[in-house]
Design a protein around this motif. Structure first.
Motif, PDB file in Angstrom:
ATOM      1  N   ASP A   1      -4.224  -2.482  -0.844  1.00  0.00           N
ATOM      2  CA  ASP A   1      -5.087  -3.619  -1.161  1.00  0.00           C
ATOM      3  C   ASP A   1      -4.579  -4.407  -2.360  1.00  0.00           C
ATOM      4  N   LYS A   2      -3.933  -3.720  -3.290  1.00  0.00           N
ATOM      5  CA  LYS A   2      -3.418  -4.405  -4.473  1.00  0.00           C
ATOM      6  C   LYS A   2      -2.296  -5.388  -4.119  1.00  0.00           C
ATOM      7  N   LYS A   3      -1.662  -5.197  -2.960  1.00  0.00           N
ATOM      8  CA  LYS A   3      -0.514  -6.007  -2.577  1.00  0.00           C
ATOM      9  C   LYS A   3      -0.880  -7.157  -1.642  1.00  0.00           C
ATOM     10  N   VAL A   4      -2.138  -7.204  -1.209  1.00  0.00           N
ATOM     11  CA  VAL A   4      -2.579  -8.234  -0.276  1.00  0.00           C
ATOM     12  C   VAL A   4      -3.542  -9.167  -1.003  1.00  0.00           C
ATOM     13  N   MET A   5      -3.280 -10.446  -0.935  1.00  0.00           N
ATOM     14  CA  MET A   5      -4.076 -11.416  -1.688  1.00  0.00           C
ATOM     15  C   MET A   5      -5.559 -11.339  -1.338  1.00  0.00           C
ATOM     16  N   ARG A   6      -5.868 -11.207  -0.040  1.00  0.00           N
ATOM     17  CA  ARG A   6      -7.269 -11.224   0.389  1.00  0.00           C
ATOM     18  C   ARG A   6      -8.043 -10.005  -0.095  1.00  0.00           C
ATOM     19  N   THR A   7      -7.352  -8.890  -0.335  1.00  0.00           N
ATOM     20  CA  THR A   7      -8.037  -7.640  -0.676  1.00  0.00           C
ATOM     21  C   THR A   7      -7.804  -7.186  -2.110  1.00  0.00           C
ATOM     22  N   ALA A   8      -6.994  -7.927  -2.867  1.00  0.00           N
ATOM     23  CA  ALA A   8      -6.646  -7.478  -4.218  1.00  0.00           C
ATOM     24  C   ALA A   8      -7.842  -7.415  -5.153  1.00  0.00           C
ATOM     25  N   ASN A   9      -8.913  -8.141  -4.827  1.00  0.00           N
ATOM     26  CA  ASN A   9     -10.083  -8.177  -5.697  1.00  0.00           C
ATOM     27  C   ASN A   9     -11.153  -7.158  -5.299  1.00  0.00           C
ATOM     28  N   ARG A  10     -10.871  -6.300  -4.338  1.00  0.00           N
ATOM     29  CA  ARG A  10     -11.840  -5.268  -3.971  1.00  0.00           C
ATOM     30  C   ARG A  10     -12.055  -4.310  -5.141  1.00  0.00           C
TER      31      ARG A  10
ATOM     32  N   ASP B   1       0.782  -7.705   6.094  1.00  0.00           N
ATOM     33  CA  ASP B   1       0.931  -6.414   6.768  1.00  0.00           C
ATOM     34  C   ASP B   1       2.388  -6.131   7.102  1.00  0.00           C
ATOM     35  N   ALA B   2       3.106  -7.150   7.553  1.00  0.00           N
ATOM     36  CA  ALA B   2       4.516  -6.961   7.896  1.00  0.00           C
ATOM     37  C   ALA B   2       5.337  -6.625   6.653  1.00  0.00           C
ATOM     38  N   LEU B   3       4.986  -7.216   5.530  1.00  0.00           N
ATOM     39  CA  LEU B   3       5.743  -6.980   4.303  1.00  0.00           C
ATOM     40  C   LEU B   3       5.538  -5.578   3.750  1.00  0.00           C
ATOM     41  N   ILE B   4       4.315  -5.045   3.855  1.00  0.00           N
ATOM     42  CA  ILE B   4       4.023  -3.743   3.253  1.00  0.00           C
ATOM     43  C   ILE B   4       4.049  -2.603   4.265  1.00  0.00           C
ATOM     44  N   GLY B   5       4.385  -2.899   5.523  1.00  0.00           N
ATOM     45  CA  GLY B   5       4.596  -1.847   6.501  1.00  0.00           C
ATOM     46  C   GLY B   5       3.374  -1.384   7.260  1.00  0.00           C
ATOM     47  N   LEU B   6       2.304  -2.180   7.290  1.00  0.00           N
ATOM     48  CA  LEU B   6       1.126  -1.831   8.071  1.00  0.00           C
ATOM     49  C   LEU B   6       1.229  -2.439   9.462  1.00  0.00           C
ATOM     50  N   LYS B   7       0.477  -1.870  10.402  1.00  0.00           N
ATOM     51  CA  LYS B   7       0.562  -2.291  11.801  1.00  0.00           C
ATOM     52  C   LYS B   7      -0.781  -2.860  12.259  1.00  0.00           C
ATOM     53  N   SER B   8      -0.733  -3.677  13.313  1.00  0.00           N
ATOM     54  CA  SER B   8      -1.946  -4.245  13.889  1.00  0.00           C
ATOM     55  C   SER B   8      -1.615  -4.833  15.249  1.00  0.00           C
TER      56      SER B   8
END
Length: 385
Positions: free
Chosen positions: A138-147, A259-266
């Protein structure tokens, strides 16, 4: 008070200035962090002549902002400021409870309220588990960094304690049901705990989410009837899973680049430019399963009218995306492009809410067979049919 607020706003602007000088992405992330540091309050420039101060609002986000400051991180952790996820968890429960209602009777309001409370608690518990698993991502994704956990507003230990409280309250709700439903509800806990991990190991995390979020389609029927009827519950459950694959694939396009940058899948990364074709297939399967569930439970015209309305909405939504092309819109970081995904998700929620309204009243005109004659029942809810 105005002076303090002005000083706070000036401090926030100074905090984001270095990021703005670096790059636009840094500006967005810094703005998000600054907003979070101030409790996600809504600082708007008032119109000329308008009174200054926070605008009075009854929205979920406003309620969280007006809560005592020490509670706000916990309310945001359980996404109380974003109730759309709670509705997505609750609606399958209402479908099942509505279908299980006796002919001539409205759905059980006690069950609807009980499941509504459970949906708030379990959605909050699921979000807490998700944020605990994903705190580093979450720290690496703009949308979730503020969780709250990623931003450091809540520690892991505090999250565990909060999670225990939510699960305890949810258990209290579950114990209000029959023994069959208690066992069935407890079986969903494994899905709740593990589905946040699926994005690490498979391109189908949306399928895991669908299996989890639509468990209420099984539980609602068993809570009313005492056990599940596979002929009705399984098609209903399957249709809910297909629906989740539709809306969460749309939602996943917002984070496709990160997701592609940090290695997550969807599924968004898996389907790519074929997203529309896959969603059309999911929609067709969903409508077929809903029709099968209706046929097996003896539904009549209002039910199928609601299903047709949902199908028309899905067709319109798919057609409207021909010029937008998912691969060129929802993957971008620009907020106006991401708004397309959010708008589609909300449209799907409202479409299903309307279908639930029809589904809730349809038992009043459901037909039943008696000695070979097809009779319509309009008895009072307090009377047995």
């Amino acid at each position: 008070m105005l002076g303090l607020r002005g000083a706070g706003l000036a401090w926030g602007l100074r905090a984001v200035t270095p990021a703005w000088r670096r790059c636009p992405c840094g500006l967005s992330l810094a703005l998000a962090r600054t907003a979070g540091a101030w409790g996600a309050q809504d600082w708007r420039v008032p119109a000329p002549g308008a009174p200054r101060g926070r605008a009075l609002s009854l929205s979920a986000a406003a309620v969280v902002n007006w809560a005592p400051r020490p509670l706000q991180p916990y309310l945001r952790l359980m996404r109380l400021d974003k109730p759309i996820g709670t509705w997505l968890l609750y609606l399958p429960c209402t479908w099942s409870i509505g279908l299980a209602a006796e002919p001539g009777c409205f759905p059980d309001w006690y069950m609807l309220s009980l499941f509504g409370t459970g949906a708030i608690l379990m959605r909050g518990a699921g979000c807490t588990i998700n944020d605990m698993w994903d705190r580093d991502f979450d720290k690496k994704v703009m949308r979730t960094a503020n969780r709250p956990i990623a931003a450091g507003d809540i520690s892991i230990f505090q999250s565990f304690v909060f999670l225990g409280g939510q699960l305890t309250l949810a258990l209290g709700v579950l114990l209000c049901l029959n023994y069959y439903s208690i066992a069935l509800g407890a079986a969903s806990l494994l899905l709740v705990v593990t589905y946040p991990l699926m994005k690490r190991i498979t391109f189908w995390p949306q399928l895991a989410l669908g299996l989890t979020f639509n468990w209420g389609a099984l539980l609602g029927w068993s809570a009313v009837k005492g056990s599940c009827d596979p002929a009705v519950c399984l098609p209903l459950y399957f249709s809910g899973v297909m629906w989740t694959l539709i809306y969460d694939t749309i939602y996943a396009h917002q984070d496709k680049r990160d997701d592609a940058l940090i290695g997550l899948k969807s599924t968004a990364l898996l389907f790519r430019e074929n997203t529309r074709k896959w969603l059309s297939g999911f929609g067709t399967a969903m409508l077929g399963a809903l029709s099968l569930a209706g046929a097996n439970s003896g539904q009549t015209l209002p039910y199928y009218a609601a299903v047709a309305a949902v199908g028309a909405h899905l067709a319109y939504q798919s057609h409207s995306q021909k010029e937008l092309a998912y691969r060129n819109t929802c993957i971008l970081t620009d907020s106006s492009q991401k708004a397309v995904c959010s708008l589609q998700l909300r449209c799907q929620l409202w479409a299903w809410s309307i279908s639930c309204l029809f589904g809730g009243v349809q038992p009043m005109v459901r037909t039943k067979h008696s000695n070979g004659l097809l009779l319509k029942t309009f008895s009072h809810p307090s009377q047995s049919v």
